[in-house]
Write a protein that holds these residues in place. Structure first.
Motif, short mmCIF file in Angstrom:
data_model
loop_
_atom_site.label_atom_id
_atom_site.label_comp_id
_atom_site.label_asym_id
_atom_site.label_seq_id
_atom_site.Cartn_x
_atom_site.Cartn_y
_atom_site.Cartn_z
N ARG A 95 0.82 -1.21 0.00
CA ARG A 95 0.00 0.00 0.00
C ARG A 95 0.86 1.26 0.00
O ARG A 95 0.38 2.34 -0.36
CB ARG A 95 -0.93 0.01 1.23
N LEU A 151 -12.58 -2.79 10.83
CA LEU A 151 -12.22 -1.66 9.99
C LEU A 151 -11.07 -2.01 9.03
O LEU A 151 -11.09 -1.63 7.86
CB LEU A 151 -11.81 -0.47 10.86
N SER A 155 -11.14 -2.06 4.98
CA SER A 155 -10.26 -1.18 4.21
C SER A 155 -9.57 -1.88 3.06
O SER A 155 -9.11 -1.24 2.12
CB SER A 155 -9.19 -0.57 5.13
N THR A 156 -9.48 -3.21 3.10
CA THR A 156 -8.83 -3.92 1.99
C THR A 156 -9.62 -3.81 0.70
O THR A 156 -9.06 -4.00 -0.40
CB THR A 156 -8.65 -5.41 2.34
N PHE A 159 -10.90 1.18 0.60
CA PHE A 159 -9.98 2.33 0.53
C PHE A 159 -8.80 2.02 -0.39
O PHE A 159 -7.65 2.28 -0.06
CB PHE A 159 -9.46 2.68 1.93
N TYR A 167 -3.75 6.60 3.92
CA TYR A 167 -3.87 5.24 4.44
C TYR A 167 -3.00 5.06 5.69
O TYR A 167 -3.39 4.35 6.63
CB TYR A 167 -3.47 4.21 3.39
N PHE A 170 -4.99 6.46 8.53
CA PHE A 170 -6.03 5.50 8.92
C PHE A 170 -5.43 4.33 9.69
O PHE A 170 -5.97 3.89 10.71
CB PHE A 170 -6.74 5.00 7.66
N ASP A 174 -6.12 3.03 13.57
CA ASP A 174 -6.49 1.65 13.90
C ASP A 174 -5.51 1.05 14.90
O ASP A 174 -5.91 0.32 15.81
CB ASP A 174 -6.49 0.82 12.61
#
Length: 512
Positions: A95, A151, A155-156, A159, A167, A170, A174
Motif C-alpha cells: 500500500r 475496519l 479497508s482492503t 480504501f 492510508y 487511517f 487503527d
C-alpha cells in the motif's frame, strides 16, 4: 434485585418476608446457636468453620484445566492484534510502495504509536487499583479488537485508491484502537489471573501469547498461498497497488489475502469473548460468596446488580508502585530488557531480510512461492514465534524453579540477548546479499533461538513475580489477593515499558 438478594442470603422470597429484621442481621459469632454449633463441632472432634474454610481454600487453589484453557485463549487474543500488524507487513508495504519514505518507516511508526498509547493507558490502569473491575477491562479490550480489525478488513476493499499518506493516517488510528485494547488486556488479564493465586494461569497467558505469534503468521502464509498468485511483470502492465492506478482483488492477491487474514482476528476476538463469559461468571459467583460472608460477619449489606451477572467491584488496598518495584525490581528489569531487545531487532529485521533465493513470478506459475517475500517474511515470523512458543512451554522443571528464585540471573540473561544483533547482520538484509548465504541459518540459527529466549525469559520472569508475592504472603501469614493483582498489573506495565523503549530503539536499527 431483592429476589436475588433473598436467594443469596437465604431469606424468603415474599416482599414482606424480605423486610429487614434485626435478628437476621445479628453478628453470627454473637449468636447462641453459633455457640451450640461450635460446641457440637468440638464434640465431634473438629472445627466446622476451619474445615469449611480449608475446603474452600483448597477448591480455590486447585488448578482448573478449563480456566487454564480460557486464560491461554486470552493470551492468544491479547497479542493477536500485535502480531497481525507485524506479519501483515508485506500487505502494508504494497500500500505504501509509491512512497519509499513511508515504506521504510511505517513499521517503526506502528511500533511507536502502539507502545506509547499502550504505556500511557497501562500506567493509568495500574494506578486505578481501588475498585478496579478487571473482567470489564478484558471484555472492553475484546470489543475494541473486534472494531479495529473489522475496519482493517473493510479497508482492503473500500480504501484502495486513497493516497499512501491518508492510508498511513487511517492505519495509525487503527493501531491506536488496538493499542488501547492491548493495554486493557495486559493490565486486566494478568491481574485477573493473579487473583486466582495460581502461577499456572499466568503461564497459560504467556503460552497463549506464544500461540498468538504462531497462528497469525501461519494464517498469513496460508491466505497468501490460497489467493491467486501474483502476475508476472509481462502480465501486470502499468497498473499496480499503491501507484494510484485502479486495481481489483484479482490484480491484488495480497489484498484478498489480507481480508481473510484480518477477518480471522475478528472471529478470534468474538469467540474469546463468548468463551470468557463462563469464567467471568464463576469468578463473580466466588466474589458474591465472599462478599455475602463478609457482610454477615461485618453486619453490613452488599448491593448486587439487577441482572445478577456483575458483582460489585471489591475495594482493594492500593499498593504503591514504589513498593512493587522495591520487591520486584530485578524481575521487572528482566521482563522490560527482554522486550527492549526483542522489539528493537525482531520486527525491523524480519521485514527487511529476504530469501537468498530470488523470486520471480513466471507466466506458468511454476516458481517456488516459498521464496516470495509475501510468503518468506511470514515464514520468518512463524519460525521466531514457534521458538517463542517453545520457550514459553519450557518453564517447568527444577532448573527453572531454582532460576526463578534468582531474579538477578534472569536480568543478566535479558542483557545477553542483545548479542543477536550481529547475527541478523549476517543475513540477506534488503536482498543485497548475505555473509552466510543460507535461509536455514537465518530461520533456525537466528530466528528460532532468539524467539525461544524471548518466550522462556518473559514467562519465567512473570511467573517468578507471582511466586515471589505468594512466598512473601506465606511468610507474613497474610493473604492479600489485592497485592497479587497489583503485582500482575505492575509486571504488565514493565513489559509495556520494554516494548516502548524497544520501539524507539528500532528507529536507529531501521537505518542499518
Amino acid at each position: 434485585m431483592d429476589r436475588l438478594r433473598g436467594i443469596l442470603t437465604g431469606r424468603p422470597g415474599s416482599r414482606d418476608a424480605r423486610q429487614p429484621n434485626s435478628a437476621e442481621y445479628a453478628p453470627l459469632h454473637a449468636s447462641r446457636d453459633h455457640d451450640a454449633i461450635e460446641a457440637g463441632a468440638r464434640a465431634r472432634g473438629g472445627d466446622d468453620d476451619s474445615s469449611d474454610t480449608g475446603g474452600l481454600k483448597s477448591a480455590e487453589a486447585r488448578c482448573s484445566w478449563f480456566e487454564y484453557t480460557i486464560f491461554a485463549l486470552l493470551g492468544v487474543a491479547m497479542l493477536w492484534a500485535w502480531n497481525m500488524f507485524l506479519a501483515a507487513a508485506p500487505y502494508f508495504a504494497s500500500r505504501f510502495s509509491s512512497r519509499p519514505s513511508i515504506a521504510d518507516n511505517f513499521q517503526s511508526a506502528i511500533l511507536t504509536v502502539s507502545t506509547i498509547v499502550n504505556l500511557a493507558l497501562t500506567v493509568l490502569l495500574t494506578q486505578l487499583q481501588r475498585g478496579a473491575n478487571y473482567v470489564n477491562r478484558i471484555q472492553l479490550a475484546l470489543l475494541l479488537n473486534t472494531v479495529a480489525f473489522t475496519l482493517l478488513a473493510f479497508s482492503t476493499a473500500a480504501f484502495r485508491d486513497i493516497a499512501p499518506e491518508a492510508y498511513l493516517a487511517f492505519l495509525l488510528v487503527d493501531v491506536f484502537l488496538a493499542a488501547m485494547a492491548s493495554s486493557l488486556f495486559q493490565n486486566g488479564a494478568f491481574a485477573f489471573a493473579a487473583s486466582f493465586g495460581r502461577a499456572e494461569y499466568t503461564q497459560a497467558i504467556m503460552t497463549g501469547q506464544g500461540l498468538a505469534g504462531v497462528l497469525p503468521a501461519l494464517a498469513q502464509m496460508i491466505s497468501v498461498l490460497v489467493a491467486p498468485p501474483p502476475r508476472s511483470p509481462a502480465e501486470n502492465g502499468s497498473g499496480g497497488v499503491g501507484s494510484g492506478g485502479e486495481s481489483d482483488s484479482e490484480d491484488d492477491p495480497l489484498g484478498a489475502a489480507a481480508f481473510l487474514y484480518f477477518l480471522t482476528a475478528v472471529v478470534m476476538s468474538v469467540v474469546t469473548f463468548l468463551l470468557f463469559v463462563p469464567v467471568a461468571r464463576r469468578h463473580n459467583q466466588k466474589q458474591r460468596i465472599n462478599i455475602t460472608t463478609n457482610s454477615a460477619l461485618d453486619d453490613t449489606e452488599t448491593e448486587t446488580d439487577a441482572d445478577g451477572f456483575q458483582p460489585p467491584s471489591p475495594i482493594r488496598k492500593v499498593v504503591p508502585l514504589t513498593t512493587l518495584f522495591r520487591d520486584l525490581h530485578w524481575l521487572a528489569g528482566a521482563v522490560a530488557i527482554c522486550f527492549v531487545a526483542t522489539i528493537a531487532f525482531f520486527p525491523v529485521f524480519t521485514t527487511k531480510i529476504l530469501s537468498v533465493h530470488p523470486y520471480a513470478p513466471t507466466p506458468d506459475h511454476n516458481s517456488n512461492r516459498i521464496f516470495d517475500p509475501a510468503v518468506f517474511i511470514p515464514l520468518a515470523f512463524l519460525c521466531w514465534n514457534t521458538g517463542d512458543l517453545l520457550g514459553r512451554l519450557s518453564t517447568s522443571g527444577r532448573f527453572n524453579a531454582r532460576l526463578r528464585r534468582r531474579p538477578l540471573s534472569l536480568f543478566l540473561i535479558g542483557l545477553a540477548r542483545f548479542a543477536a544483533l550481529p547475527l541478523y547482520l549476517l543475513c540477506n538484509l534488503h536482498g543485497q546479499g548475505a555473509v552466510v548465504s543460507s535461509d536455514l541459518f537465518y530461520l533456525f540459527v537466528v530466528q528460532l533461538p532468539f524467539g525461544m529466549s524471548n518466550g522462556w525469559l518473559a514467562s519465567n520472569a512473570m511467573m517468578a513475580a507471582a511466586e515471589s508475592v505468594e512466598e512473601q504472603q506465606e511468610e507474613s501469614g497474610q493473604e492479600d489477593s489485592g497485592k497479587r493483582e497489583a503485582a500482575g498489573g505492575f509486571m504488565a506495565l514493565c513489559l509495556v515499558v520494554g516494548l516502548m523503549l524497544g520501539s524507539f530503539l528500532s528507529f536507529s536499527v531501521a537505518g542499518l
